[in-house]
Design an enzyme around this catalytic site. Structure first.
Site, mmCIF file in Angstrom:
data_model
loop_
_atom_site.group_PDB
_atom_site.id
_atom_site.type_symbol
_atom_site.label_atom_id
_atom_site.label_comp_id
_atom_site.label_asym_id
_atom_site.label_seq_id
_atom_site.Cartn_x
_atom_site.Cartn_y
_atom_site.Cartn_z
ATOM 1 N N PHE A 85 0.826 -1.198 0.000
ATOM 2 C CA PHE A 85 0.000 0.000 0.000
ATOM 3 C C PHE A 85 0.863 1.253 0.000
ATOM 4 O O PHE A 85 1.880 1.313 0.704
ATOM 5 C CB PHE A 85 -0.868 0.074 1.267
ATOM 6 C CG PHE A 85 -1.760 -1.101 1.514
ATOM 7 C CD1 PHE A 85 -3.075 -1.094 1.095
ATOM 8 C CD2 PHE A 85 -1.286 -2.222 2.192
ATOM 9 C CE1 PHE A 85 -3.913 -2.170 1.354
ATOM 10 C CE2 PHE A 85 -2.115 -3.303 2.458
ATOM 11 C CZ PHE A 85 -3.432 -3.271 2.028
ATOM 12 N N ASP A 86 0.439 2.258 -0.738
ATOM 13 C CA ASP A 86 0.928 3.613 -0.517
ATOM 14 C C ASP A 86 0.270 4.124 0.768
ATOM 15 O O ASP A 86 -0.727 3.565 1.240
ATOM 16 C CB ASP A 86 0.564 4.483 -1.715
ATOM 17 C CG ASP A 86 1.038 5.922 -1.565
ATOM 18 O OD1 ASP A 86 2.121 6.136 -0.971
ATOM 19 O OD2 ASP A 86 0.327 6.833 -2.026
ATOM 20 N N GLY A 87 0.808 5.208 1.307
ATOM 21 C CA GLY A 87 0.268 5.745 2.552
ATOM 22 C C GLY A 87 -0.770 6.828 2.353
ATOM 23 O O GLY A 87 -1.977 6.593 2.456
#
Length: 308
Positions: free
Chosen positions: A168-170
């Site tokens: 995941f990106d944040g």
């Protein structure tokens, strides 16, 4: 309704993923025929080939690994359920179900809408994630508070690991986009100053907070570490000192991510390949274009980078 205005999603008794046929199987030839020649030509094409097995699509390995997590679970209480949401009719969808049976996929629930929207069925199925090749459907799902991503149709990648690996990106994916807005409007120095000043203030939840919570709950059913069949990673453009607020936020939420990569703007694709991601979720089209050269990707059209 924005996901930021919604309360945190309570993990359900199982992880439910809703997926469309074009994300699961390679349907690009027939989709091109539909766009060029219309519905009747498409329907005839599918009926005439309903015994021909469809090739796996970009999300096929992900679905295989998700369903494999049910090994050892009681049939009446699976840990994971995958449901099919398709714009096909039940008639033209017969080829899809024949292909599901051929590959031995444990998908038994489906909705065929004959061209109507599929996203309204996310809620009654209790799905925490919606994967579709239709950007408009994904945007509608996000606007109504569901975790959703646009899958870029392609041939399936060969899995790099037996584990299910999700990255995941944040900002604007797991977290809200308020920090990203500071970066976009005021620059990187202002962003770092904002994160340092507010380091002890947890970030708000983004559209994928509920899915991450459900995935974490699923992980708890298995031994931790390398023996777990699930491994997760945060892959973010953040770097020190902006890393600390992220770590403290996840601690506040009680959520575990197995790996965290603070890349300071480096291209994410090679790192995702090294991690062996089965899928990576990011709000940035630039990051998705780079990552998709290495792993399956899901674009999350949410937040400031997707406005306008």
């Amino acid at each position: 309704m924005s996901p930021l205005s919604q309360p945190p999603v309570r993990p359900a008794d199982r992880l439910v993923v809703a997926i469309t046929a074009r994300a699961l199987f390679d349907l690009e030839d027939s989709h091109a025929l539909f766009q060029a020649s219309g519905l009747e030509a498409y329907a005839e094409f599918q009926r005439s080939r309903e015994k021909d097995v469809l090739a796996p699509g970009i999300a096929f390995p992900l679905v295989q690994k998700l369903l494999a997590l049910n090994v050892g679970a009681a049939p009446e209480a699976p840990r994971v359920e995958v449901v099919l949401l398709s714009r096909n009719s039940s008639d033209t969808g017969l080829r899809i179900f024949n292909s599901i049976r051929h590959y031995g996929l444990g998908i038994v629930r489906a909705v065929f809408t004959s061209g109507a929207e599929t996203w309204p069925y996310i809620k009654p199925f209790g799905a925490q994630l919606f994967l579709s090749a239709n950007p408009a459907s994904v945007r509608s799902a996000l606007e109504h508070g569901f975790a959703a991503a646009t899958i870029l149709p392609a041939k399936a990648y060969e899995p790099a690991h037996p584990q299910l690996r999700i990255a995941f990106d944040g900002d604007a994916v797991i977290f809200g986009d308020e920090s990203e807005r500071v970066s976009q409007t005021s620059g990187l120095a202002a962003f770092h100053d904002n994160e340092s000043t507010r380091v002890n203030e947890p970030l708000s939840g983004g559209p994928f907070r509920g899915f991450l919570a459900a995935l974490h709950e699923l992980q708890l059913a298995f031994p931790p570490g390398e023996d777990s069949p699930i491994r997760t990673a945060l892959v973010t453009a953040r770097s020190a000192p902006a890393h600390e607020r992220v770590i403290l936020t996840l601690r506040e939420w009680g959520v575990r991510l197995d790996e965290a990569m603070f890349l300071g703007g480096r291209n994410k694709g090679p790192f995702l390949q090294a991690f062996g991601a089965d899928i990576f979720f990011d709000d940035s089209r630039h990051n998705i274009e780079n990552a998709s050269q290495h792993v399956a990707t899901g674009h999350v059209p949410f937040g400031v980078t997707n406005e306008g």
